[in-house]
Design an enzyme around this catalytic site. Sequence first.
Site, PDB file in Angstrom:
ATOM      1  N   ARG A 257     -11.802  35.057  25.287  1.00  0.00           N
ATOM      2  CA  ARG A 257     -10.690  34.542  24.483  1.00  0.00           C
ATOM      3  C   ARG A 257     -11.200  33.526  23.474  1.00  0.00           C
ATOM      4  NH1 ARG A 257      -5.844  34.468  29.028  1.00  0.00           N
ATOM      5  NH2 ARG A 257      -6.290  36.598  29.669  1.00  0.00           N
ATOM      6  N   ARG A 272      -9.993  25.805  30.143  1.00  0.00           N
ATOM      7  CA  ARG A 272      -9.735  26.706  29.017  1.00  0.00           C
ATOM      8  C   ARG A 272     -11.080  27.054  28.394  1.00  0.00           C
ATOM      9  NH1 ARG A 272      -5.004  27.642  26.179  1.00  0.00           N
ATOM     10  NH2 ARG A 272      -3.968  26.047  27.427  1.00  0.00           N
ATOM     11  N   GLU A 344      -1.343  26.919  35.213  1.00  0.00           N
ATOM     12  CA  GLU A 344      -1.123  28.350  35.429  1.00  0.00           C
ATOM     13  C   GLU A 344      -2.353  29.001  36.051  1.00  0.00           C
ATOM     14  OE1 GLU A 344       0.074  30.704  31.929  1.00  0.00           O
ATOM     15  OE2 GLU A 344      -1.115  32.340  32.753  1.00  0.00           O
ATOM     16  N   SER A 347      -0.206  35.144  36.381  1.00  0.00           N
ATOM     17  CA  SER A 347       0.882  35.520  35.504  1.00  0.00           C
ATOM     18  C   SER A 347       1.119  36.996  35.726  1.00  0.00           C
ATOM     19  CB  SER A 347       0.462  35.258  34.056  1.00  0.00           C
ATOM     20  OG  SER A 347       1.507  35.581  33.182  1.00  0.00           O
ATOM     21  N   ARG A 383     -10.709  30.242  36.812  1.00  0.00           N
ATOM     22  CA  ARG A 383      -9.945  29.001  36.714  1.00  0.00           C
ATOM     23  C   ARG A 383      -9.471  28.482  38.074  1.00  0.00           C
ATOM     24  NH1 ARG A 383      -4.541  28.509  32.998  1.00  0.00           N
ATOM     25  NH2 ARG A 383      -5.934  27.984  31.271  1.00  0.00           N
TER      26      ARG A 383
END
Length: 421
Positions: A257, A272, A344, A347, A383
């Site tokens: 990403r 991140r 988070e 998801s 994460r």
Amino acid sequence: MLDLRVIRDDPDRVRASQRARGETEEVVDELLAADESRRASLAEFERLRAEQKSLGKEIPRASGDEKQALLDRAKDLAAAVKAAEAAADGAQRRLDELAMVPSNIIIDGVPEGGEDDYVVLREVGERPDLEKVRDHLELGESLGAIDTERGAKVSGSRFYFLTGVGAQLELGILNLAMSKAVEAGFTPVITPTLVRPEIMAGTGFLGAHADEIYRLERDDLYLVGTSEVALAGFHADEIVDLSDGPLRYAGWSACYRREAGSHGKDTRGIIRVHQFHKVEMFSYCREEDAAAEHERLLGWEESMLGAMELPYRVIDVAAGDLGSSAARKFDCEAWLPSQSRWLELTSTSNCTTFQARRLNIRERAEKGTRSVGTLNGTLGTTRWLVAILENHQLPDGSVAVPQALRPYVGGRDVLEPVRAG
RNA sequence: GGAGGCGUCGCCUAGUCCGGUCUAUGGCGCCCGCCUGCUAAGCGGGUUGAGGGUCAAACCUCUCGCGGGUUCAAAUCCCGCCGCCUCCGCCA
């Protein structure tokens, strides 16, 4: 992509969904008009084409002046057909373009509004009561588990090395996720991480999220941000058999990403990052089973979070914060002690038939075929290390290992600092 | 990187040289029916997908890997692309 029939038969439903998301409503009327003009131009083309074909059959049977006259007429007709076809193609293209605009129709009950308008469904587990909180990077460095300095040296900011127990813990999370998935009947899959543009577009990631995606221009390929992309493409252009229940795949892949819009956000540690690993659940199911399947995916996520012994909450994400493909999305967020906020970790999205329609994935129906539902959900990522380290830290800077992960760190129940913290 | 071969309606396959009779052949599988103590065999029919049209049908158009082109007319001729296979070279 939405079903044109829904737009024709129930445009108000589409308008309401667009409104709830805070997106354009006018596109509905533009679509209706474009559909109208497509059908008109198509009918004209087909009429001329039929005439051309029947005329073409007479030609080999004719001779002399009669044949010449037929040839002359056929030549004129051929030009008219060509023009009509171009008009019909143009109308079709305009419709196709517009059809890509509306986002998926949200499911009744999805909260309206934006990022902050989620609804908390439940909170599970106890937040740790810590006197002195060390964050995951401090813990990770002292355990010899995370090295962001060398990550930056080698690859730049938002890159990292996982070393020693860090590497082992990551593999533990992912392996455990895979085992649980296989146990639940998922087919384990290691996916490509470079995909063609059609596949990336089909999953709906080239719209608003295009900036997030790495592109290899020389080869016209995209690096995936999740194996969802490859798993959705797996059955592209196929008619799948769902008579024995949903097709369930657990994808293992690296994820890439760009984090283009997040300068300055979560810059510390590995919250991140540009590259990480993930085990992703992906289901193909009948449209009417999608909501129940969504609950099941959520259930497997929660079971995995439970195995990690993490305090978390489940939120029903608001309409404006859904991706364009999702009709509903549940996130599980773990408690992040160092920042006293939720982070988070999973998801899960119910994309109903939105992705399948773009990717042309169907099943046999009573009459003909119909689009299938697709769903995805996270079962484990790099994460998770963040939440595991922070929530299981002990006063002396060591970290307790959740029972389920101990086999992956040589059976140890506590990880000790390798140098002074 | 170089050379060659291949791609037809689930699978296999005919057709492509030489354009029109392809509305795409045949087999296997599958579905429906007939026949038959049961099964098998046999017989008859059906079996790509999409779009338009219709109350529903009839019917029409597109679909021979994909996209262009030539032609009155393309599975068939020409160009480009994609995929798969074989061989050579190079590298792991």
